[in-house]
Design a protein around this motif. Sequence first.
Motif, short mmCIF file in Angstrom:
data_model
loop_
_atom_site.label_atom_id
_atom_site.label_comp_id
_atom_site.label_asym_id
_atom_site.label_seq_id
_atom_site.Cartn_x
_atom_site.Cartn_y
_atom_site.Cartn_z
N THR A 40 0.86 -1.18 0.00
CA THR A 40 0.00 0.00 0.00
C THR A 40 0.89 1.23 0.00
OG1 THR A 40 -0.08 0.19 2.41
CG2 THR A 40 -1.73 -1.25 1.35
N LEU A 41 0.31 2.38 -0.30
CA LEU A 41 1.10 3.61 -0.24
C LEU A 41 1.59 3.90 1.17
CD1 LEU A 41 -0.70 5.99 -2.73
CD2 LEU A 41 1.73 5.44 -2.70
N ARG A 42 0.75 3.56 2.15
CA ARG A 42 1.17 3.75 3.54
C ARG A 42 2.39 2.87 3.84
NH1 ARG A 42 -1.57 1.78 8.68
NH2 ARG A 42 -0.82 3.18 10.31
N ASP A 43 2.39 1.62 3.36
CA ASP A 43 3.55 0.75 3.53
C ASP A 43 4.76 1.33 2.81
OD1 ASP A 43 2.03 -1.09 4.95
OD2 ASP A 43 1.54 -2.28 3.17
N TRP A 44 4.52 1.84 1.62
CA TRP A 44 5.62 2.41 0.83
C TRP A 44 6.25 3.60 1.54
CZ3 TRP A 44 6.34 7.16 -1.69
CH2 TRP A 44 7.39 7.20 -2.61
N GLN A 295 10.22 21.48 1.19
CA GLN A 295 10.63 21.75 -0.19
C GLN A 295 10.81 20.43 -0.91
OE1 GLN A 295 11.01 24.50 -2.49
NE2 GLN A 295 12.90 25.29 -1.64
N PHE A 296 10.13 20.27 -2.05
CA PHE A 296 10.24 19.04 -2.82
C PHE A 296 10.53 19.39 -4.28
CE2 PHE A 296 7.38 18.14 0.72
CZ PHE A 296 8.05 17.08 1.33
N THR A 297 11.52 18.73 -4.84
CA THR A 297 11.96 19.02 -6.20
C THR A 297 11.67 17.81 -7.09
OG1 THR A 297 13.73 20.39 -5.29
CG2 THR A 297 13.89 19.76 -7.62
N GLY A 298 10.95 18.03 -8.17
CA GLY A 298 10.65 16.94 -9.08
C GLY A 298 9.50 17.30 -10.01
N HIS A 299 9.09 16.35 -10.81
CA HIS A 299 8.07 16.56 -11.82
C HIS A 299 6.68 16.61 -11.18
CE1 HIS A 299 10.53 16.14 -15.46
NE2 HIS A 299 11.27 15.34 -14.73
N HIS A 300 5.90 17.61 -11.56
CA HIS A 300 4.53 17.72 -11.05
C HIS A 300 3.72 16.48 -11.37
CE1 HIS A 300 5.64 21.80 -10.37
NE2 HIS A 300 5.48 22.21 -11.61
N GLU A 301 3.90 15.96 -12.58
CA GLU A 301 3.08 14.83 -13.02
C GLU A 301 3.38 13.55 -12.25
OE1 GLU A 301 6.41 15.41 -16.11
OE2 GLU A 301 5.17 16.63 -14.80
N LEU A 302 4.45 13.55 -11.45
CA LEU A 302 4.74 12.44 -10.55
C LEU A 302 4.42 12.80 -9.09
CD1 LEU A 302 8.18 11.19 -11.96
CD2 LEU A 302 5.92 10.21 -12.36
N LEU A 303 4.87 13.97 -8.66
CA LEU A 303 4.75 14.32 -7.25
C LEU A 303 3.32 14.62 -6.82
CD1 LEU A 303 7.93 16.51 -6.58
CD2 LEU A 303 7.47 14.17 -5.86
N LEU A 304 2.54 15.31 -7.66
CA LEU A 304 1.18 15.64 -7.24
C LEU A 304 0.29 14.40 -7.14
CD1 LEU A 304 -0.74 17.80 -6.31
CD2 LEU A 304 -1.26 18.33 -8.69
N PRO A 305 0.31 13.48 -8.13
CA PRO A 305 -0.44 12.25 -7.94
C PRO A 305 0.01 11.45 -6.71
CG PRO A 305 0.12 12.51 -10.24
CD PRO A 305 0.88 13.57 -9.48
N LEU A 306 1.32 11.43 -6.47
CA LEU A 306 1.84 10.72 -5.29
C LEU A 306 1.34 11.36 -4.01
CD1 LEU A 306 3.68 8.59 -4.00
CD2 LEU A 306 5.58 10.21 -4.25
N LEU A 307 1.34 12.69 -3.95
CA LEU A 307 0.85 13.38 -2.77
C LEU A 307 -0.63 13.11 -2.55
CD1 LEU A 307 1.34 15.42 -0.46
CD2 LEU A 307 0.71 17.23 -2.07
N ALA A 308 -1.42 13.21 -3.62
CA ALA A 308 -2.86 12.99 -3.49
C ALA A 308 -3.16 11.57 -3.03
CB ALA A 308 -3.55 13.28 -4.82
N ALA A 309 -2.52 10.59 -3.66
CA ALA A 309 -2.77 9.20 -3.30
C ALA A 309 -2.33 8.90 -1.87
CB ALA A 309 -2.07 8.27 -4.28
N SER A 310 -1.19 9.45 -1.47
CA SER A 310 -0.68 9.23 -0.12
C SER A 310 -1.60 9.85 0.92
CB SER A 310 0.73 9.80 0.01
OG SER A 310 1.62 9.20 -0.89
N LEU A 311 -2.13 11.04 0.62
CA LEU A 311 -3.03 11.71 1.55
C LEU A 311 -4.33 10.93 1.69
CD1 LEU A 311 -3.82 14.03 3.38
CD2 LEU A 311 -4.42 15.36 1.34
#
Length: 324
Positions: A40-44, A295-311
Amino acid sequence: MTNYPVAPLDFEGLHTYSLHDRHSKVSVDDFAAPMKTGMTLRDWLRALPRQLAGKDFPELVARLARAYREGRPILIGMGAHVIKVGLNPILIDLMRRGLIAGLALNGAGIIHDAELAMVGRTSEEVGDVLGSGAFGAAKETGEALNAAICAGAVKGMGIGQAVGEMLINKAFPFNEQSLLASAASLGVPVTVHVAMGTDIIHIHPSADGAAIGQASLHDFRVFCRLVSQLEGGAYLNIGSAVLLPEVFLKALTVVRNLGYTVRHLTTANFDFIRHYRPAVNVVQRPTLDGGKGFQFTGHHELLLPLLAASLLDELAQGPEAGGA
């Protein structure tokens, strides 16, 4: 053989200490855990090394989850590139879930969002049309947006509300993919902060500087109202290097000047590279008296989906799952 005048320094008397007694910043206790299939994302998140972003990202997720559970707002300020890389559906979903209390855009944001609503595509190839002077001259874009802004100014609206209502009233075929149309239908405030001359609609004869200025100032004051409620909440700056970090800092000083308590808040900046203004105006200065900035550096198309799914995964676990 030449007679070299400087002899090597003798290290024989160097004082040493025991490695066992020394404080160290890195420990095997902080190492990553091996990845497993079906995690799961929580495990990850728990498997990440507790270093740098591997430590900060789970903490930000936990802080956002806590803010939401406590009824505190999460605001997002973003540049238009976030729209251009196809992230509207994720932001719209978060709005529908009540996780985004307000959006702040620059002027380019309404252009790309409105074009997507109207025809399902946006972002011209500037190099192909600049030489002929055709860059930014799309008739429908200029007419629709400038008319909406002028009509909204007459009604005392900000740009965000005016454009959102226009998109709904026109019933464009791709409105379900539009941030502004979706926000208007959901009652989520969108504020638009314009620098004159930066957006293609300003070159159109239908542009009205007085209306644009009036409506954008109205939106700044709406944004200040949203910022005045940020105690215990969070502000995320995604892909705006200059304009929105400046707007956020001015809004924060306004509300503090007026006596609102906004000291303990979570801020974060997401972008491809680290810029001065987001680092200082979003991450550092606003949290000097409380809260924490990330501060997080990286591609929006990766980081924003990751943030949303993790939340979403964090919230699904219940309050006891919260981290830092």
